[in-house]
Design an enzyme around this catalytic site. Sequence first.
Site, PDB file in Angstrom:
ATOM      1  CB  SER A  31      -3.298  -3.253  50.584  1.00 25.47           C
ATOM      2  OG  SER A  31      -4.724  -2.956  50.857  1.00 25.47           O
ATOM      3  CE1 TYR A  91      -1.719   1.936  53.753  1.00 26.57           C
ATOM      4  CE2 TYR A  91      -3.797   1.102  52.558  1.00 26.57           C
ATOM      5  CZ  TYR A  91      -2.822   0.637  53.447  1.00 26.57           C
ATOM      6  OH  TYR A  91      -2.274  -0.449  53.658  1.00 26.57           O
ATOM      7  CE  LYS A  97       0.584  -0.117  51.683  1.00 29.20           C
ATOM      8  NZ  LYS A  97       2.048  -0.302  52.342  1.00 29.20           N
TER       9      LYS A  97
HETATM   10  P1  NAD Z   1       1.756  -0.963  61.604  1.00 28.26           P
HETATM   11  O1  NAD Z   1       1.506   0.414  61.822  1.00 28.26           O
HETATM   12  O2  NAD Z   1       1.470  -1.633  62.853  1.00 28.26           O
HETATM   13  O3  NAD Z   1       3.253  -1.055  61.247  1.00 28.26           O
HETATM   14  C1  NAD Z   1       4.074  -0.171  60.522  1.00 28.26           C
HETATM   15  C2  NAD Z   1       5.290   0.030  61.294  1.00 28.26           C
HETATM   16  O4  NAD Z   1       6.095   0.915  60.312  1.00 28.26           O
HETATM   17  C3  NAD Z   1       4.989   0.966  62.466  1.00 28.26           C
HETATM   18  O5  NAD Z   1       5.836   0.086  63.533  1.00 28.26           O
HETATM   19  C4  NAD Z   1       5.560   2.483  62.401  1.00 28.26           C
HETATM   20  O6  NAD Z   1       6.293   2.689  63.509  1.00 28.26           O
HETATM   21  C5  NAD Z   1       6.735   1.893  61.286  1.00 28.26           C
HETATM   22  N1  NAD Z   1       6.932   3.124  60.250  1.00 28.26           N
HETATM   23  C6  NAD Z   1       6.077   4.108  59.586  1.00 28.26           C
HETATM   24  N2  NAD Z   1       6.695   4.699  59.038  1.00 28.26           N
HETATM   25  C7  NAD Z   1       8.105   4.576  59.343  1.00 28.26           C
HETATM   26  C8  NAD Z   1       9.205   5.272  58.930  1.00 28.26           C
HETATM   27  N3  NAD Z   1       9.129   6.384  57.535  1.00 28.26           N
HETATM   28  N4  NAD Z   1      10.377   4.700  59.104  1.00 28.26           N
HETATM   29  C9  NAD Z   1      10.672   3.750  59.852  1.00 28.26           C
HETATM   30  N5  NAD Z   1       9.556   3.187  60.395  1.00 28.26           N
HETATM   31  C10 NAD Z   1       8.234   3.636  60.019  1.00 28.26           C
HETATM   32  O7  NAD Z   1       1.178  -1.350  60.417  1.00 28.26           O
HETATM   33  P2  NAD Z   1       0.830  -2.953  59.973  1.00 28.26           P
HETATM   34  O8  NAD Z   1      -0.668  -3.209  60.046  1.00 28.26           O
HETATM   35  O9  NAD Z   1       1.965  -3.792  60.497  1.00 28.26           O
HETATM   36  O10 NAD Z   1       1.131  -2.899  58.363  1.00 28.26           O
HETATM   37  C11 NAD Z   1       2.477  -3.145  57.984  1.00 28.26           C
HETATM   38  C12 NAD Z   1       2.340  -2.808  56.328  1.00 28.26           C
HETATM   39  O11 NAD Z   1       1.429  -3.648  55.683  1.00 28.26           O
HETATM   40  C13 NAD Z   1       2.146  -1.315  55.850  1.00 28.26           C
HETATM   41  O12 NAD Z   1       2.832  -0.991  54.975  1.00 28.26           O
HETATM   42  C14 NAD Z   1       0.785  -1.478  55.588  1.00 28.26           C
HETATM   43  O13 NAD Z   1       0.113  -0.334  54.813  1.00 28.26           O
HETATM   44  C15 NAD Z   1       0.433  -2.812  55.102  1.00 28.26           C
HETATM   45  N6  NAD Z   1      -0.864  -3.397  55.219  1.00 28.26           N
HETATM   46  C16 NAD Z   1      -1.430  -3.330  56.334  1.00 28.26           C
HETATM   47  C17 NAD Z   1      -2.894  -4.052  56.214  1.00 28.26           C
HETATM   48  C18 NAD Z   1      -3.566  -4.222  57.460  1.00 28.26           C
HETATM   49  O14 NAD Z   1      -4.857  -4.290  57.438  1.00 28.26           O
HETATM   50  N7  NAD Z   1      -2.643  -4.194  58.703  1.00 28.26           N
HETATM   51  C19 NAD Z   1      -3.501  -4.312  55.088  1.00 28.26           C
HETATM   52  C20 NAD Z   1      -2.723  -4.151  53.890  1.00 28.26           C
HETATM   53  C21 NAD Z   1      -1.507  -3.583  53.980  1.00 28.26           C
HETATM   54  N1  UFG Z   2     -16.550  -2.347  59.633  1.00 23.45           N
HETATM   55  C1  UFG Z   2     -17.699  -1.976  60.589  1.00 23.45           C
HETATM   56  N2  UFG Z   2     -17.335  -1.222  61.787  1.00 23.45           N
HETATM   57  C2  UFG Z   2     -16.237  -0.980  62.159  1.00 23.45           C
HETATM   58  C3  UFG Z   2     -15.115  -1.028  61.316  1.00 23.45           C
HETATM   59  C4  UFG Z   2     -15.310  -1.813  60.099  1.00 23.45           C
HETATM   60  O1  UFG Z   2     -18.679  -2.400  60.188  1.00 23.45           O
HETATM   61  O2  UFG Z   2     -16.212  -0.347  63.252  1.00 23.45           O
HETATM   62  C5  UFG Z   2     -16.797  -2.917  58.707  1.00 23.45           C
HETATM   63  C6  UFG Z   2     -16.382  -2.424  57.462  1.00 23.45           C
HETATM   64  O3  UFG Z   2     -17.549  -1.789  56.947  1.00 23.45           O
HETATM   65  C7  UFG Z   2     -16.028  -3.650  56.559  1.00 23.45           C
HETATM   66  C8  UFG Z   2     -15.329  -4.543  57.374  1.00 23.45           C
HETATM   67  O4  UFG Z   2     -15.876  -4.201  58.679  1.00 23.45           O
HETATM   68  O5  UFG Z   2     -16.914  -4.185  55.721  1.00 23.45           O
HETATM   69  C9  UFG Z   2     -13.738  -4.568  57.582  1.00 23.45           C
HETATM   70  O6  UFG Z   2     -13.476  -3.281  57.799  1.00 23.45           O
HETATM   71  P1  UFG Z   2     -11.795  -2.781  57.964  1.00 23.45           P
HETATM   72  O7  UFG Z   2     -11.945  -1.332  58.286  1.00 23.45           O
HETATM   73  O8  UFG Z   2     -11.331  -3.573  59.078  1.00 23.45           O
HETATM   74  O9  UFG Z   2     -11.273  -3.337  56.742  1.00 23.45           O
HETATM   75  P2  UFG Z   2     -11.287  -2.920  55.484  1.00 23.45           P
HETATM   76  O10 UFG Z   2     -11.575  -3.926  54.285  1.00 23.45           O
HETATM   77  O11 UFG Z   2     -12.058  -1.634  55.179  1.00 23.45           O
HETATM   78  O12 UFG Z   2      -9.732  -2.501  55.127  1.00 23.45           O
HETATM   79  C10 UFG Z   2      -8.740  -3.194  55.176  1.00 23.45           C
HETATM   80  C11 UFG Z   2      -7.314  -2.361  55.681  1.00 23.45           C
HETATM   81  C12 UFG Z   2      -6.830  -1.381  54.408  1.00 23.45           C
HETATM   82  C13 UFG Z   2      -6.688  -2.458  53.388  1.00 23.45           C
HETATM   83  C14 UFG Z   2      -7.913  -3.271  53.059  1.00 23.45           C
HETATM   84  C15 UFG Z   2      -7.767  -4.086  51.919  1.00 23.45           C
HETATM   85  O13 UFG Z   2      -7.722  -1.525  56.752  1.00 23.45           O
HETATM   86  O14 UFG Z   2      -5.647  -1.117  54.716  1.00 23.45           O
HETATM   87  O15 UFG Z   2      -8.375  -3.966  54.160  1.00 23.45           O
HETATM   88  O16 UFG Z   2      -6.508  -4.854  51.953  1.00 23.45           O
HETATM   89  F1  UFG Z   2      -6.327  -1.747  52.002  1.00 23.45           F
END
Ligand code: NAD
Ligand code: UFG
Length: 330
Positions: free
Chosen positions: A124, A148, A152
């Site tokens: 991330s 969290y 990472k």
């Molecule tokens: P998500 O929660 O939709 O998907 C994660 C999946 O992993 C889920 O289906 C959950 O059931 C499964 N899971 C969790 N722990 C498990 C375990 N111990 N064994 C088996 N399955 C398990 O999340 P996502 O948004 O698809 O994110 C995927 C990856 O990307 C995560 O590692 C997350 O941290 C990373 N990531 C996401 C974002 C974002 O904004 N969505 C940003 C940066 C990094």
């Molecule tokens: N925001 C609002 N209102 C809300 C939610 C978010 O104004 O209800 C704003 C936040 O302040 C920020 C922007 O929208 O300025 C984006 O916020 P998000 O919560 O959607 O995303 P973040 O950038 O805070 O975090 C995301 C993921 C993290 C990851 C990070 C960097 O949630 O897991 O991007 O990759 F670590």
Amino acid sequence: MNILVTGGLGFIGSHTVVELTANNHEVIIVDNLSNSKIEVLDKLHQITGRRPAFHQIDVTDETQVEDIFLTHKIDGVIHFAGLKAVGESVSKPLEYYYNNLVSTMVLSKLCLKYDVGKFVFSSSATVYGDQPSPLKEEMALQKTTNPYGETKAISERILTDVSQANEGFSVSLLRYFNPVGAHESGLIGEDPHGIPNNLMPFVTKVAKGKLEGLSVFGNDYETVDGTGVRDYIHVMDLAEGHVKAIEKLSSGVNIYNLGTGRGISVLELVKAFMQVNHVEVPYEIVERRPGDVAICFADAGKAEEELGWKAKRSLEDMVRDAWKFEVNNS
Ligand code: NAD
Ligand code: UFG
């Protein structure tokens, strides 16, 4: 290739399964359904015309994961499974460290045991901490503000050390920016349990009338309109990035930003959502959210140069597809 996709029924994993299948890879999904639904498997079948192998297991359970390595011939692993709610990680640190770190260790250990040499990891942009954008892969990492984020950074370190100690084990650390949107079919998308923490799923639920109004966290940042700026990337672009990352994996440790390189403010996103989808999203400006940075966007040049990958989809595509999924699935 035969690719083990952990967390393959989740948001980013499911879209990546679609792209892997479209590129003729065989996919084996493992997921414990802690944050996803089994129906996603049917949707994947509907979209791709093929039903991926699926095992409901926990990837922290070494015995269960080893059974998968014994049952299937695996060429590479894409490890999405993890817990991802920043706020929850502050109140439940041990769950986050355990789930996110043990899973990475179990999988890398079994990769070494069964000669699986390709490993792609979901990292991330949070590992950069609060540094000036555009963020570049070679920047030093900063301590993140929550457990969290630390999972990472530590997983990156573990995989780097394992790769450096084992010549045949190559890793790609993919630092995602802000994934949004959904598959254009509207069949799969982001479906978080409870009240969403992230901006886009919150906006879609407000537009649908399921939530009353959006709180915009601060309008006094030094940005174009005072609201926070992020690098929103369409989840299908992100999915394509994973296919390139595993197909073109170079030996050793590879780090790539997966973002568009373009910063969008909260109000720009909300206005685009209303304009493109012809819906209202009532909002009010409230206090800043603790831990938020003002601006976070990628330098996306390295992935383009080395993987030949570039995000293609526009903000309009992102808000349209996110809305289509919300409308189809409520
Ligand atoms: P998500 O929660 O939709 O998907 C994660 C999946 O992993 C889920 O289906 C959950 O059931 C499964 N899971 C969790 N722990 C498990 C375990 N111990 N064994 C088996 N399955 C398990 O999340 P996502 O948004 O698809 O994110 C995927 C990856 O990307 C995560 O590692 C997350 O941290 C990373 N990531 C996401 C974002 C974002 O904004 N969505 C940003 C940066 C990094
Ligand atoms: N925001 C609002 N209102 C809300 C939610 C978010 O104004 O209800 C704003 C936040 O302040 C920020 C922007 O929208 O300025 C984006 O916020 P998000 O919560 O959607 O995303 P973040 O950038 O805070 O975090 C995301 C993921 C993290 C990851 C990070 C960097 O949630 O897991 O991007 O990759 F670590």
